[in-house]
Enzyme design. Structure first.
Site, PDB file in Angstrom:
ATOM      1  N   HIS A  13       0.815  -1.225   0.000  1.00 53.69           N
ATOM      2  CA  HIS A  13       0.000   0.000   0.000  1.00 53.69           C
ATOM      3  C   HIS A  13       0.855   1.284   0.000  1.00 53.69           C
ATOM      4  CE1 HIS A  13      -3.538  -2.414   1.038  1.00 53.69           C
ATOM      5  NE2 HIS A  13      -2.904  -2.894   2.089  1.00 53.69           N
TER       6      HIS A  13
HETATM    7  C1  BDR Z   1      -3.200   1.086   5.196  1.00 47.99           C
HETATM    8  O1  BDR Z   1      -3.522   0.720   6.531  1.00 47.99           O
HETATM    9  C2  BDR Z   1      -2.371   0.461   7.268  1.00 47.99           C
HETATM   10  O2  BDR Z   1      -2.548  -0.668   8.054  1.00 47.99           O
HETATM   11  C3  BDR Z   1      -1.242   0.344   6.280  1.00 47.99           C
HETATM   12  O3  BDR Z   1      -0.030   0.795   6.846  1.00 47.99           O
HETATM   13  C4  BDR Z   1      -1.681   1.220   5.146  1.00 47.99           C
HETATM   14  O4  BDR Z   1      -1.323   2.566   5.369  1.00 47.99           O
HETATM   15  C5  BDR Z   1      -3.768   0.054   4.253  1.00 47.99           C
HETATM   16  O5  BDR Z   1      -5.151  -0.010   4.403  1.00 47.99           O
END
Ligand code: BDR
Ligand code: CA
Length: 310
Positions: free
Chosen positions: A240
């Site tokens: 992500h």
């Molecule tokens: C996002 O949520 C967090 O757990 C991760 O670091 C990322 O920023 C993904 O949904």
């Protein structure tokens, strides 16, 4: 050189985003600001310093920030990031301390003292710090170059509830403040980041680079892949947060569409849902762009090129 503030909650994928940014000569990182999110605020501030030390970038200040969301109760995601927030990485007490100054103050001061329009913000956690900064000094909105955000979901559904992505769910009120502020935002939701998967081959190629940053990045990504198999039923975890830095370095790897984006803050069932509307009377006037496509090979090539030298 892009002048950048990275606002984050490391977090395994935030860690990889930081490694990519720290290794990229085209970025002038003015500050890393942290926020409570995936794990508590004390741990995210410590983890950013751990990553900074592995990357050998103690020249970049790390500031601690908001410990709680604006309105709702904190929601952590340590089931995805491990108790420390950095998976199985061997964490240590970093040598260099936190820099003085709360993240919110640093965001305000940086934007008010740098020339208007030149500072980019990369936001890879709940948007609490930036929303509080906008409330504290509304004049920053017109001084931001643009904000590149990891958050939200349109076609993919949610990853923390049926309809909400974690960063937005963790502070929906802050997200609504930022996304309705009128500043230019590019939003990488799950629709984009789910296209960028850490296949075993990609992780092996990263690890084979052999540098400390590449090996640490490969280790936290391998941890995420284990969670993806155990908790999600998938094979390869999405990368992500590194997509935010990749977008800033190489926007041509992504396709965006102008939109209007509203965050659900009133419903218990769909709290944090992002309503993304592409049917606009005047698309050219839109300040928010939603990322629809990501070139995964391109993102991994960028990561490997950067970490090969670090
Ligand atoms: C996002 O949520 C967090 O757990 C991760 O670091 C990322 O920023 C993904 O949904
Ligand atoms: Ca994050």
């Amino acid at each position: 050189m892009t002048k950048l503030i990275i606002d984050c909650d490391p977090g395994v994928d935030d860690a990889v985003a930081l490694f990519l940014a720290f290794a990229s000569p085209d970025l002038e990182i003015l500050a890393v600001t942290t926020v409570g999110g995936n794990v508590g605020a004390d741990l995210t501030a410590r983890n950013a310093r751990v990553i900074r030390q592995i990357a050998g970038r103690e020249d970049v200040p790390v500031h601690a920030g908001a410990t709680r969301p604006m309105v709702r109760a904190p929601v952590e995601a340590d089931h995805f990031h491990g108790e420390s927030g950095l998976g199985d990485l061997a964490v240590f007490e970093p040598t260099a301390p936190l820099a003085a100054g709360h993240s919110v103050d640093v965001i305000v001061e940086t934007l008010m003292t740098q020339p208007a329009g030149v500072v980019t913000l990369a936001v890879t956690g709940p948007m609490t710090n930036l929303a509080l900064a906008m409330r504290r000094e509304p004049a920053i909105v017109d001084r931001i170059g643009h904000v590149v955000i990891m958050g939200g979901a349109r076609t993919e559904g949610g990853n923390i509830t049926a309809s909400a992505e974690y960063n937005i769910f963790a502070d929906p009120h802050a997200a609504q403040v930022v996304l309705s502020s009128g500043c230019r935002c590019v939003v990488l939701g799950l629709d984009a980041t789910h296209q960028v998967r850490a296949t075993d081959e990609r992780v092996a190629a990263l690890r084979a680079l052999g540098t400390p940053a590449a090996q640490a990045a490969a280790e936290v990504i391998a941890f995420s892949n284990g969670i993806e198999r155990d908790l999600v039923g998938g094979k390869s975890a999405p990368l992500h947060d590194p997509c935010v830095i990749a977008y800033i370095l190489a926007p041509q790897l992504f396709t965006t569409r102008p939109c209007r984006l509203e965050v659900e803050t009133g419903s218990a069932l769909t709290l944090g849902h992002t309503a993304v509307e592409f049917r606009l009377a005047d698309p050219a006037a839109a300040t928010v762009r939603w990322v629809t496509q990501a070139n995964a090979d391109g993102v991994f090539a960028l990561l490997n090129d950067a970490l090969a030298a670090k």
